[in-house]
Design an enzyme around this catalytic site. Structure first.
Site, PDB file in Angstrom:
ATOM      1  NE  ARG A  88      -2.867  -1.319  -1.154  1.00  0.00           N
ATOM      2  CZ  ARG A  88      -2.948  -2.591  -1.579  1.00  0.00           C
ATOM      3  NH1 ARG A  88      -3.236  -3.560  -0.747  1.00  0.00           N
ATOM      4  NH2 ARG A  88      -2.726  -2.900  -2.832  1.00  0.00           N
ATOM      5  CD  GLU A  91      -2.658   0.814  -4.320  1.00  0.00           C
ATOM      6  OE1 GLU A  91      -3.312   0.329  -5.246  1.00  0.00           O
ATOM      7  OE2 GLU A  91      -2.913   0.613  -3.101  1.00  0.00           O
ATOM      8  CB  SER A 114      16.758  13.848   5.301  1.00  0.00           C
ATOM      9  OG  SER A 114      17.604  12.870   5.877  1.00  0.00           O
TER      10      SER A 114
END
EC number: 4.2.1.104
Length: 153
Positions: A88, A91, A114
């Site tokens: 996820r 995605e 960072s």
């Protein structure tokens, strides 16, 4: 003992002893997400903290130097994660990564967030349609800068 061996032993011992990640984090006075990430092999654990964790988890003392060693960070077993929870995030970055990048550049200029000077937090937020997972990434902005070996820009 390899880092992978240590991680497997940590996972098994934590479950066998009924310890939560929160309890382990509190025992070494470190942030929860950092502790989990470290115990999954992504951060070196200071020796004093490793000794506490090894004792709590009932591991062999040979795990201490393994936990304290600087790890090979960021390695996942496959190029595209297959675990549904981890996928996820992959995605999310496929769908929103470009937009997040544009917003960072618009707000801060040419640079990156960072992942070294960084923290992450996970919280639960009640919602009428089902509880929400709130993930906060907090990373220092690092501007891109061209600096030649002789110090010229």
């Amino acid at each position: 003992m390899t880092r992978e061996d240590a991680t497997a032993e940590i996972l098994a011992a934590r479950l066998a002893r009924g310890l939560s990640w929160q309890q382990l984090a509190e025992a070494i006075d470190r942030p929860l997400v950092w502790t989990i990430s470290a115990l999954l092999g992504q951060h070196p654990v200071p020796v004093e903290s490793a000794e506490i964790l090894v004792e709590l988890l009932g591991l062999d003392q040979s795990a201490v130097p393994v936990l304290a060693a600087v790890p090979m960070r960021g390695g996942l077993p496959t190029a595209v994660p297959t675990d549904p929870t981890i996928y996820r995030f992959y995605e999310v970055l496929q769908v929103y990564g470009g937009a997040i990048k544009e917003l960072i550049h618009e707000e801060f200029g040419d640079g990156i967030m960072s992942a070294i000077n960084f923290s992450v937090d996970v919280e639960r937020k009640p919602h009428p349609d089902g509880d929400r997972v709130v993930v906060t990434f907090d990373g220092k902005f690092l501007p891109y800068a061209w600096t030649a070996a002789d110090g010229r820009r």
